[in-house]
Write an enzyme that holds these catalytic residues in place. Structure first.
Site, PDB file in Angstrom:
ATOM      1  N   ASP A   9       0.835  -1.201   0.000  1.00 26.74           N
ATOM      2  CA  ASP A   9       0.000   0.000   0.000  1.00 26.74           C
ATOM      3  C   ASP A   9       0.869   1.250   0.000  1.00 26.74           C
ATOM      4  OD1 ASP A   9      -2.310  -1.527  -0.002  1.00 26.74           O
ATOM      5  OD2 ASP A   9      -2.448  -1.578   2.178  1.00 26.74           O
ATOM      6  N   LYS A  31       0.623  -8.190  -2.275  1.00 26.09           N
ATOM      7  CA  LYS A  31      -0.717  -7.765  -2.679  1.00 26.09           C
ATOM      8  C   LYS A  31      -0.683  -6.392  -3.336  1.00 26.09           C
ATOM      9  CE  LYS A  31      -4.004  -6.021   0.285  1.00 26.09           C
ATOM     10  NZ  LYS A  31      -4.780  -4.943  -0.317  1.00 26.09           N
ATOM     11  N   ASP A  58      -5.433  -7.548  -5.775  1.00 27.36           N
ATOM     12  CA  ASP A  58      -6.583  -7.151  -4.961  1.00 27.36           C
ATOM     13  C   ASP A  58      -7.430  -6.179  -5.784  1.00 27.36           C
ATOM     14  OD1 ASP A  58      -8.299  -6.648  -2.867  1.00 27.36           O
ATOM     15  OD2 ASP A  58      -6.868  -5.469  -1.702  1.00 27.36           O
ATOM     16  N   LYS A  60     -10.749  -6.483  -6.426  1.00 27.90           N
ATOM     17  CA  LYS A  60     -12.138  -6.408  -5.924  1.00 27.90           C
ATOM     18  C   LYS A  60     -13.107  -6.145  -7.077  1.00 27.90           C
ATOM     19  CE  LYS A  60     -11.155  -5.045  -1.148  1.00 27.90           C
ATOM     20  NZ  LYS A  60      -9.769  -4.542  -1.163  1.00 27.90           N
ATOM     21  N   ASP A  63     -18.833  -6.522 -11.560  1.00 28.08           N
ATOM     22  CA  ASP A  63     -19.484  -5.989 -12.764  1.00 28.08           C
ATOM     23  C   ASP A  63     -20.271  -7.139 -13.384  1.00 28.08           C
ATOM     24  OD1 ASP A  63     -20.091  -4.459 -15.135  1.00 28.08           O
ATOM     25  OD2 ASP A  63     -18.276  -3.277 -14.775  1.00 28.08           O
ATOM     26  N   ILE A  64     -20.803  -6.951 -14.567  1.00 24.93           N
ATOM     27  CA  ILE A  64     -21.524  -8.061 -15.193  1.00 24.93           C
ATOM     28  C   ILE A  64     -20.509  -9.160 -15.543  1.00 24.93           C
ATOM     29  CG2 ILE A  64     -23.431  -6.639 -16.054  1.00 24.93           C
ATOM     30  CD1 ILE A  64     -22.081  -6.709 -18.822  1.00 24.93           C
ATOM     31  N   THR A 123     -15.461  -4.556   5.626  1.00 26.54           N
ATOM     32  CA  THR A 123     -15.449  -4.380   7.089  1.00 26.54           C
ATOM     33  C   THR A 123     -15.805  -2.945   7.485  1.00 26.54           C
ATOM     34  OG1 THR A 123     -13.060  -4.221   6.852  1.00 26.54           O
ATOM     35  CG2 THR A 123     -13.915  -6.228   7.827  1.00 26.54           C
ATOM     36  N   ARG A 184      -2.149  -7.728  13.336  1.00 30.07           N
ATOM     37  CA  ARG A 184      -1.122  -6.900  13.953  1.00 30.07           C
ATOM     38  C   ARG A 184      -0.210  -7.766  14.809  1.00 30.07           C
ATOM     39  NH1 ARG A 184      -2.083  -4.206  10.565  1.00 30.07           N
ATOM     40  NH2 ARG A 184      -2.687  -2.029  10.426  1.00 30.07           N
ATOM     41  N   GLY A 213      -0.110  -5.044   6.098  1.00 35.19           N
ATOM     42  CA  GLY A 213       0.355  -3.879   5.352  1.00 35.19           C
ATOM     43  C   GLY A 213       1.336  -3.056   6.158  1.00 35.19           C
ATOM     44  N   ARG A 214       0.798  -2.056   6.860  1.00 28.39           N
ATOM     45  CA  ARG A 214       1.648  -1.069   7.540  1.00 28.39           C
ATOM     46  C   ARG A 214       2.715  -1.629   8.477  1.00 28.39           C
ATOM     47  NH1 ARG A 214      -3.656   2.385   8.583  1.00 28.39           N
ATOM     48  NH2 ARG A 214      -4.390   0.236   8.380  1.00 28.39           N
TER      49      ARG A 214
END
Ligand code: C5P
Length: 240
Positions: A9, A31, A58, A60, A63-64, A123, A184, A213-214
């Site tokens: 990210d 990712k 990733d 996400k 759509d059709i 989430t 974490r 990530g972080r």
């Protein structure tokens, strides 16, 4: 064995491609999300290819079916192990993604097709949001129902909280995989994640993949941070 996925990210192409290069010896999945896919797609793809990385796209997708099929075809390439879609796209859309991944992987001579994972409920949605969307029941009930739908549509698994893994496995079977963010390592900052689980606890709950990530990306030494998590994921062996 629970696999580690590191979320790249980062807003800048240079920082992301440099991180891909540095993390190469770790062997974790990487990712790529909206930032990379929309911000610097060519650069990140080239860096991942050059590093021989294991990739989770990733995307996400939602759509059709025909459009999702085209997107999956465009995203699959050697190294891509996971692509995700939204369960809210429905059964036909999820099936189209699974079939497109299998067909494209065959065309490219890949040893195995990328797994299609479904995002159940974001989430960021809770309580009132669900009612506003016309969804009855609490978040967990919706997550399990959508996981069952993704399972029937042929998806390999779902993105979910580690806390939801036991319920999902009870309904969909142990082989239906789970990929869990909100992780974490003990002692690290929670950032904006509300309900967090340590890597070891996620593994104990049965998570097949954890996404971090972080705690890695922003660590002074991302390689050391990633290795520490891998260490935490090792099964604990009883002495003697
Ligand atoms: O930095 P952090 O470990 O919180 O990053 C988690 C990653 O997982 C981010 O890329 C975030 O977008 C993603 N994610 C999440 N929660 C979800 C789905 C995806 O945190 N429910």
């Amino acid at each position: 064995m629970t696999e580690l996925v590191i979320a790249l990210d980062l807003a800048a192409a240079g920082a992301a491609t440099e991180l891909v290069r540095r993390l190469q010896p770790v062997g974790a999945l990487l990712k790529v999300g909206y930032e990379g896919l929309y911000g610097y797609p060519a650069e990140i793809r080239a860096a991942l290819r050059e590093a021989g990385a294991r990739i989770f796209v990733d995307a996400k997708l939602c759509d059709i079916p025909r459009t999702v099929e085209a997107a999956v075809r465009a995203l699959v390439e050697p190294g891509v192990e996971i692509v995700n879609v939204h369960a809210f796209g429905g059964t036909a859309m999820m099936r189209a993604a699974v079939d497109a991944a299998a067909r494209r992987a065959r065309e490219l001579g890949m040893p195995a097709p990328p797994k299609i994972f479904a995002v159940t409920l974001l989430t960021s949605l809770a309580g009132e949001d669900l009612a506003e969307l016309g969804l009855g029941g609490d978040a967990a009930t919706n997550v399990v129902r959508l996981a069952a739908l993704a399972h029937r549509a042929g998806c390999a698994g779902v993105v979910c909280s580690a806390l939801e893994v036991p319920r999902i496995k009870a309904v969909c079977g142990a082989a239906f995989e789970t990929l869990c963010p909100g992780i974490r390592p003990a002692g690290s900052a929670r950032d904006d994640q509300k309900r967090v689980v340590t890597p070891r606890a996620a593994a104990a709950l049965g998570a097949d993949y954890i996404v971090v990530g972080r705690p890695v990306v922003q660590a002074p030494d991302p390689v050391a941070a990633a290795r520490a998590i891998l260490e935490e994921l090792q099964p604990v062996t009883e002495p003697g």
